[in-house]
Design an enzyme around this catalytic site. Structure first.
Site, PDB file in Angstrom:
ATOM      1  N   THR A 104      50.533  90.577 105.738  1.00  0.00           N
ATOM      2  CA  THR A 104      49.661  89.726 106.551  1.00  0.00           C
ATOM      3  C   THR A 104      50.468  88.604 107.185  1.00  0.00           C
ATOM      4  OG1 THR A 104      47.843  90.235 105.065  1.00  0.00           O
ATOM      5  CG2 THR A 104      47.573  88.291 106.460  1.00  0.00           C
TER       6      THR A 104
ATOM      7  N   CYS B 202      72.505  76.724  98.771  1.00  0.00           N
ATOM      8  CA  CYS B 202      72.628  77.820  97.815  1.00  0.00           C
ATOM      9  C   CYS B 202      73.837  77.639  96.916  1.00  0.00           C
ATOM     10  CB  CYS B 202      72.749  79.150  98.554  1.00  0.00           C
ATOM     11  SG  CYS B 202      71.323  79.467  99.544  1.00  0.00           S
TER      12      CYS B 202
ATOM     13  N   HIS C  94      61.974  75.632 108.259  1.00  0.00           N
ATOM     14  CA  HIS C  94      62.070  74.330 107.561  1.00  0.00           C
ATOM     15  C   HIS C  94      63.351  73.555 107.841  1.00  0.00           C
ATOM     16  CE1 HIS C  94      64.692  75.650 104.037  1.00  0.00           C
ATOM     17  NE2 HIS C  94      64.440  76.785 104.663  1.00  0.00           N
TER      18      HIS C  94
ATOM     19  N   ASN D  17      76.275  75.549 108.241  1.00  0.00           N
ATOM     20  CA  ASN D  17      75.428  74.682 107.415  1.00  0.00           C
ATOM     21  C   ASN D  17      76.271  73.711 106.598  1.00  0.00           C
ATOM     22  OD1 ASN D  17      75.988  77.410 106.418  1.00  0.00           O
ATOM     23  ND2 ASN D  17      75.285  76.627 104.457  1.00  0.00           N
TER      24      ASN D  17
ATOM     25  N   GLN E  45      71.030  76.859 111.703  1.00  0.00           N
ATOM     26  CA  GLN E  45      71.337  75.430 111.814  1.00  0.00           C
ATOM     27  C   GLN E  45      71.429  74.959 113.266  1.00  0.00           C
ATOM     28  OE1 GLN E  45      71.251  73.349 109.331  1.00  0.00           O
ATOM     29  NE2 GLN E  45      71.336  74.735 107.583  1.00  0.00           N
TER      30      GLN E  45
HETATM   31  N1  PLP Z   1      71.597  80.547 107.219  1.00  0.00           N
HETATM   32  C1  PLP Z   1      72.018  79.290 107.209  1.00  0.00           C
HETATM   33  C2  PLP Z   1      73.112  78.870 108.146  1.00  0.00           C
HETATM   34  C3  PLP Z   1      71.446  78.356 106.343  1.00  0.00           C
HETATM   35  O1  PLP Z   1      71.863  77.105 106.338  1.00  0.00           O
HETATM   36  C4  PLP Z   1      70.409  78.790 105.473  1.00  0.00           C
HETATM   37  C5  PLP Z   1      69.830  77.866 104.483  1.00  0.00           C
HETATM   38  O2  PLP Z   1      70.450  76.888 104.090  1.00  0.00           O
HETATM   39  C6  PLP Z   1      69.998  80.123 105.535  1.00  0.00           C
HETATM   40  C7  PLP Z   1      70.612  80.973 106.431  1.00  0.00           C
HETATM   41  C8  PLP Z   1      68.887  80.641 104.660  1.00  0.00           C
HETATM   42  O3  PLP Z   1      67.677  80.034 105.032  1.00  0.00           O
HETATM   43  P1  PLP Z   1      66.367  80.220 104.124  1.00  0.00           P
HETATM   44  O4  PLP Z   1      66.754  79.752 102.759  1.00  0.00           O
HETATM   45  O5  PLP Z   1      65.355  79.353 104.762  1.00  0.00           O
HETATM   46  O6  PLP Z   1      66.013  81.652 104.134  1.00  0.00           O
END
Ligand code: PLP
Length: 390
Positions: A233, A322, A196, A147, A175
């Site tokens: 659900t 994050c 998303h 990412n 990704q």
């Molecule tokens: N894994 C990767 C490589 C990501 O880029 C992300 C979010 O940026 C996630 C996991 C976590 O995804 P989510 O926040 O939709 O649970």
């Protein structure tokens, strides 16, 4: 605003929006209910499951709907820790997303080994191979695509090594899916992703347990939904829209060579505009939509590049979603040998299928303008310092 933060989240695609609205209207019932509206909702959910499984080249029965990749990672490591013998380790690449790393740490406490990557951010397969010849972890986790840098990992080779060693392989494909053909990923012991990141709704995701012979110990318990593997659900319209978004991405895969050219042209332009810039993962196989780079340092570093770009009308990121806002340097950059003092200058631009070449060109132009202003400010600061010197 030029939106270049698709790796964090992207807009709902028109195909997903249409599918979501239609499913919401046509299937309002609980998919577990026994009446006919419930059965119709269940049929729609199962059709979406089969559609997604076909795109992953996997088995629909092994696919569990989740709220996203984070939930899936929590479920996988919780499950693995309960299955593993006392003292078993889990091995994860040093560039995993925090949802993988933190889930592994929580479930395996002090028994998480980080697998090193090269300066280009690619897993060192030799180290993994040597380690597997003498040790047997509860699982190996290596993501499909980063990412933060877009660097692709050799997940097929890792899958083969793990299979030969009889070790479960966990692949975070968040990704990768929707950007590159996903066939083959369904063969991983555990693979997951989030809607998303590829035009689907936020709050949708999946975990595929592939051909694993065992049942998944649920993270969420309660009802018997998802064959007892995930209570709660089911989000029928979300699942239908996620599958529609992915199918819509798949018809665009012919456009990948052109997008790779755009990415490379953009990077050439960056190198021309910003002498001394470092493109992270240069020379490695990377996603067509992601460019991560380290701009040259200036004396005036009080304002971060990402803030300057925002003021210039470009939404970019300084690392993973994050990690943004945190002062701690990214563990991914650290693993790639970027000095901590440089890491907070790193910028990540990530486009989507709808991003036009003209937008990449415009972003380069705006970056060039910011750089020009910084250079002028730097030069005048330097001349003032020189004048003050005795
Ligand atoms: N894994 C990767 C490589 C990501 O880029 C992300 C979010 O940026 C996630 C996991 C976590 O995804 P989510 O926040 O939709 O649970």
């Amino acid at each position: 605003m030029l939106y270049f933060d698709h790796n964090a989240s992207g807009p709902l695609s028109p195909a997903a929006r249409e599918a979501w609205l239609e499913a919401q209207e046509r299937f309002p019932a609980n998919a577990s209910s026994l009446h006919r509206p419930g059965q119709r909702a269940e049929a729609a959910l199962e059709a979406a499951r089969a559609n997604l499984a076909a795109q992953l080249g996997g088995n629909a029965a092994g696919l569990v709907w989740t709220s996203g990749a984070t939930e899936a990672a929590g479920a996988v490591f919780g499950h693995l820790a309960q299955e593993a013998g006392a003292g078993a380790e889990v091995w994860v690449s040093a560039v995993e997303h925090p949802c993988v790393f933190e889930s592994a740490v929580r479930s395996f406490e002090g028994r998480v080994r980080r697998l090193p990557v090269s300066g280009g951010g690619v897993l060192d397969l030799g180290v993994l191979q040597a380690a597997l010849s003498s040790g047997r972890p509860a699982a190996v986790a290596v993501m499909a695509a980063s990412n933060e840098t877009g660097v692709l990992q050799p997940w097929e080779a890792v899958q083969a090594l793990c299979r030969a060693a009889g070790v479960p392989f966990v692949c975070d494909a968040t990704q990768w899916i929707g950007r590159l053909p996903a066939g083959g990923l369904g063969g991983c012991d555990f693979v997951f992703g989030s809607g998303h990141k590829c035009g689907g709704p936020v709050g949708t995701g999946f975990l595929s347990v592939g051909a694993s012979p065992f049942r998944l110990r649920p993270l969420l318990c309660g009802g018997p939904q998802e064959e007892g593997r995930r209570a709660g659900t089911q989000n029928v319209a979300g699942a239908v829209a996620f599958a529609a978004a992915l199918a819509d991405c798949a018809v665009r895969f012919d456009g990948i060579p052109e997008r790779l050219e755009w990415r490379d042209c953009f990077e050439q332009e960056l190198c021309r505009l910003l002498p001394g810039v470092r493109i992270l993962g240069a020379g490695e196989e990377r996603l067509w939509n992601t460019v991560a780079f380290l701009p040259p340092a200036f004396a005036d570093c009080r304002q971060r590049w990402v803030v300057r770009l925002d003021a210039a009308g470009v939404a970019a990121s300084s690392g993973s979603a994050c990690a943004s806002g945190k002062e701690k340097p990214s563990h991914v950059l650290e693993a790639m040998g970027v000095p901590p003092g440089d890491a907070d200058r790193v910028l990540r631009l990530s486009g989507g299928w709808e991003t036009a070449w003209g937008e990449w060109e415009e972003v380069a132009r705006r970056i060039g303008e910011i750089f020009g202003r910084l250079r002028v400010a730097d030069a005048s600061k330097e001349s003032k310092t020189r004048k003050k010197a005795p």
